[in-house]
Design a protein around this motif. Structure first.
Motif, short mmCIF file in Angstrom:
data_model
loop_
_atom_site.label_atom_id
_atom_site.label_comp_id
_atom_site.label_asym_id
_atom_site.label_seq_id
_atom_site.Cartn_x
_atom_site.Cartn_y
_atom_site.Cartn_z
N TYR A 11 -28.09 5.02 18.28
CA TYR A 11 -29.01 4.89 17.15
C TYR A 11 -29.30 3.41 16.87
O TYR A 11 -28.54 2.53 17.26
CB TYR A 11 -28.45 5.54 15.89
CG TYR A 11 -27.23 4.86 15.34
CD1 TYR A 11 -27.34 3.81 14.44
CD2 TYR A 11 -25.96 5.25 15.73
CE1 TYR A 11 -26.22 3.16 13.95
CE2 TYR A 11 -24.83 4.60 15.25
CZ TYR A 11 -24.97 3.57 14.37
OH TYR A 11 -23.86 2.94 13.90
N GLU A 14 -32.28 2.49 10.74
CA GLU A 14 -32.20 3.46 9.66
C GLU A 14 -32.20 4.92 10.12
O GLU A 14 -32.34 5.80 9.29
CB GLU A 14 -33.38 3.23 8.72
CG GLU A 14 -33.34 1.89 8.00
CD GLU A 14 -32.18 1.81 7.03
OE1 GLU A 14 -32.05 2.71 6.18
OE2 GLU A 14 -31.39 0.86 7.14
N LEU A 15 -32.04 5.19 11.41
CA LEU A 15 -32.08 6.56 11.89
C LEU A 15 -31.14 7.48 11.12
O LEU A 15 -31.52 8.57 10.70
CB LEU A 15 -31.77 6.63 13.39
CG LEU A 15 -31.65 8.05 13.95
CD1 LEU A 15 -32.99 8.75 13.93
CD2 LEU A 15 -31.06 8.03 15.33
N CYS A 16 -29.91 7.04 10.92
CA CYS A 16 -28.91 7.89 10.26
C CYS A 16 -29.26 8.12 8.79
O CYS A 16 -29.08 9.23 8.27
CB CYS A 16 -27.52 7.29 10.41
SG CYS A 16 -27.05 7.14 12.15
N ARG A 17 -29.78 7.11 8.12
CA ARG A 17 -30.21 7.27 6.73
C ARG A 17 -31.36 8.26 6.65
O ARG A 17 -31.41 9.11 5.75
CB ARG A 17 -30.63 5.93 6.14
CG ARG A 17 -30.95 6.02 4.65
CD ARG A 17 -31.56 4.74 4.14
NE ARG A 17 -32.80 4.37 4.80
CZ ARG A 17 -33.99 4.92 4.54
NH1 ARG A 17 -34.09 5.86 3.63
NH2 ARG A 17 -35.07 4.52 5.18
N ILE A 18 -32.28 8.20 7.59
CA ILE A 18 -33.41 9.13 7.61
C ILE A 18 -32.94 10.56 7.84
O ILE A 18 -33.40 11.49 7.17
CB ILE A 18 -34.44 8.70 8.68
CG1 ILE A 18 -35.08 7.38 8.27
CG2 ILE A 18 -35.48 9.78 8.92
CD1 ILE A 18 -35.87 6.69 9.37
N LEU A 19 -31.99 10.75 8.75
CA LEU A 19 -31.44 12.10 8.98
C LEU A 19 -30.77 12.63 7.71
O LEU A 19 -30.90 13.81 7.38
CB LEU A 19 -30.45 12.09 10.14
CG LEU A 19 -31.05 11.90 11.53
CD1 LEU A 19 -29.94 11.71 12.56
CD2 LEU A 19 -31.94 13.07 11.90
N SER A 21 -31.57 11.94 4.71
CA SER A 21 -32.55 12.16 3.64
C SER A 21 -33.18 13.56 3.73
O SER A 21 -33.77 14.03 2.76
CB SER A 21 -33.65 11.09 3.67
OG SER A 21 -34.50 11.28 4.79
N ARG A 22 -33.04 14.20 4.87
CA ARG A 22 -33.56 15.56 5.01
C ARG A 22 -32.63 16.53 4.29
O ARG A 22 -31.44 16.28 4.17
CB ARG A 22 -33.67 15.92 6.48
CG ARG A 22 -34.64 14.99 7.22
CD ARG A 22 -34.94 15.45 8.60
NE ARG A 22 -35.26 16.85 8.75
CZ ARG A 22 -36.46 17.40 8.48
NH1 ARG A 22 -37.44 16.66 8.05
NH2 ARG A 22 -36.65 18.69 8.66
#
Length: 75
Positions: A11, A14-19, A21-22
């Protein structure tokens, strides 16, 4: 995060933060991923990410400006 035969994810940012946020779902833990490797994961995101997605190991590395390497397992 449904990747039935993947063992690791690389990663950035911000990939993990975006995941996170779902909305939580049934597939959050239905995966074979054991390792997340990358740069830029916030400590608070890290803790929530482990709990929600049940990732065994997260590895952060530093000094990467271009992300010009990858770790692979060829089967």
């Amino acid at each position: 995060l449904i990747l039935p035969s993947s063992l690791a994810v690389i990663y950035i940012g911000e990939l993990c933060r975006i995941l996170l946020s779902r909305p939580p779902g049934d597939y959050d833990r239905k995966h074979s991923i054991k390792k997340f490797m990358g740069v830029g994961m916030n400590r608070f995101v890290w803790e929530k990410f482990i709990k929600r997605f049940h990732i065994k190991n997260i590895y952060e590395y530093y000094g990467s400006t271009e992300g010009n390497t990858a770790l692979c397992k060829f089967v």
